[in-house]
Write an enzyme that holds these catalytic residues in place. Structure first.
Site, short mmCIF file in Angstrom:
data_model
loop_
_atom_site.label_atom_id
_atom_site.label_comp_id
_atom_site.label_asym_id
_atom_site.label_seq_id
_atom_site.Cartn_x
_atom_site.Cartn_y
_atom_site.Cartn_z
N LYS A 1 0.57 -1.41 -0.15
CA LYS A 1 0.03 -0.23 0.09
C LYS A 1 0.85 1.82 -0.16
O LYS A 1 0.76 2.30 -0.52
CB LYS A 1 -1.01 0.15 0.71
CG LYS A 1 -1.71 -0.81 0.94
CD LYS A 1 -2.81 -0.49 1.61
CE LYS A 1 -4.23 -1.96 2.04
NZ LYS A 1 -5.24 -2.03 2.56
N LYS B 1 -8.36 -11.24 -6.41
CA LYS B 1 -9.29 -11.28 -5.17
C LYS B 1 -10.83 -10.61 -6.01
O LYS B 1 -10.39 -9.54 -6.43
CB LYS B 1 -8.78 -11.04 -4.33
CG LYS B 1 -9.71 -10.94 -3.33
CD LYS B 1 -8.99 -10.63 -1.67
CE LYS B 1 -9.12 -9.37 -1.40
NZ LYS B 1 -9.11 -9.43 -0.05
N LYS C 1 -13.56 -5.48 -2.39
CA LYS C 1 -14.28 -4.21 -2.47
C LYS C 1 -13.74 -2.48 -2.93
O LYS C 1 -14.81 -1.93 -3.71
CB LYS C 1 -14.41 -3.58 -0.61
CG LYS C 1 -15.19 -3.81 0.40
CD LYS C 1 -15.23 -3.11 1.77
CE LYS C 1 -15.04 -3.87 2.62
NZ LYS C 1 -13.54 -3.69 3.82
#
Ligand code: ATP
Ligand code: LTN
Length: 326
Positions: A111, A192, A195
């Site tokens: 990240k 994957k 969200k």
């Protein structure tokens, strides 16, 4: 009874992946463990997000927990930021954690690469997670594989503190969901379902309308063959749809392959859409009932009171061991 604790971040409407990988598992485990489930809102602010509506997302996530079958009689449900002892314990633990070990975490490396102006909170994220877990003498932490390393560093922090100051923390175990239940993106089935995915057509959200769900599933990427067969390497799209069907109906892969032996992909996709729509429409109905009821406030008030007392006792014990003035 052993104690379980887990949380999800209120970063948006949860996906079919979160439901199958995390929430459905919590519903199963709530009968076997004394269980604590919370909204990790302090973790949700570690990456900048201009569209983060914490108040609404938190209430929505609690309503979804309840609608999915998390029973408030069997679980202590609470919001992380409503219990100030989490951040308090996190500071005490930060001063017993090394910069080097935090900077080596997979999630931090990934990240922090996305921006050249990331926050210190992104680095210390795993210590706050350790505080969440260690405040309650948690035995098991059900999480997806992506969070396993954070439970491992929690163990390291607990063991190190116990060795230095004497036994203070219970050392928790991660409880990892089976890889078979990892739900993939419908359009890019090697990625994957997430969200925060950019292309929403590959992601089923729990509150999507029935027709939207049907369209997304009917357009899911498959392959040039015609056989409904589980083969994640060569047929990732069809295998993902088999996993979804299996997770919803509890049927095995073999049962599903034989049920659809004579079917083409269109027929199979329609069957997958039917079971998903059926399961989610029941959740959606209950969701709106809970969202507009007072029950959420009552549950959260109880959760706040109970967990504050527990976490305060742990913070007091830690401060005593560390030699603070009391
Ligand atoms: P984000 O896109 O913001 O990273 P996410 O959808 O990946 O979010 P998290 O909030 O990080 O989800 O994870 C909540 C829980 O759901 C975790 O335990 C995680 O392992 C699980 N989970 C997330 N996506 C999936 C998936 N596609 N299949 C199975 N489990 C999943
Ligand atoms: N990092 C987790 C959410 C989370 C959590 C926790 C899970 C925060 N604190 C403690 C288990 C135990 C996530 O992003 N899914």
């Amino acid at each position: 009874m052993k104690r379980m604790l887990t949380g999800l971040q209120p970063t948006g409407v949860i996906t079919l992946g979160n439901y199958v990988g995390a929430i459905k598992q919590m519903v199963k485990l709530q009968d076997e463990y004394e269980s604590y489930i919370f909204v990790a809102d302090l973790h949700a602010i570690t990456v900048p997000n201009d569209n983060l509506n914490l108040k609404d997302n938190t209430r929505s996530l609690i309503a979804l927990y309840l609608a999915c079958g998390i029973d408030p009689k069997k679980n202590t449900i609470f919001v992380q930021s409503q219990n100030e002892y989490h951040a308090n314990l996190s500071w005490l633990l930060e001063c017993n954690t090394y910069f080097g070990e935090l900077s080596r975490m997979h999630q931090f490396k990934e990240k922090s690469k996305k921006s050249n102006n990331f926050t210190v909170g992104l680095l210390t994220y795993p210590v706050l997670m350790a505080a969440d877990i260690l405040a309650y003498d948690t035995d098991v932490v059900p999480v997806g594989i992506d969070q396993k390393q954070h439970v491992e560093i929690t163990r390291d922090i607990a063991i190190r503190f116990n060795n230095k100051y004497g036994k203070t923390f219970n050392v928790p175990e991660p409880l990892i969901t089976k890889t078979g239940t990892k739900i993939m993106d419908l359009l890019e089935p090697t990625k994957k379902m997430s969200k925060s995915s950019e292309n929403q057509n590959g992601v089923i959200r729990l509150l999507d309308d029935d027709e939207v769900i049907r369209k997304k599933i009917m357009r899911a990427t498959t392959d040039s063959e015609t056989k409904v067969k589980f083969d994640p390497e060569n047929k990732p799209g069809i295998s993902n749809l088999i996993n979804i069907y299996s997770a919803i109906t509890d049927k095995t892969v073999e049962e599903i392959e034989s049920m659809f032996e004579e079917s083409n992909y269109g027929t199979f996709k329609k069957a997958v859409a039917d079971v998903v729509i059926d399961e989610l429409s029941r959740i959606k109905k209950r969701y709106y009932e809970y969202l507009n009821s007072d029950l959420i406030d009552i549950i959260l008030e109880e959760g706040k009171k109970k967990t504050r007392v527990m976490a305060k006792a742990k913070v007091d014990a830690v401060k005593r061991k560390m030699g603070f003035y009391d």
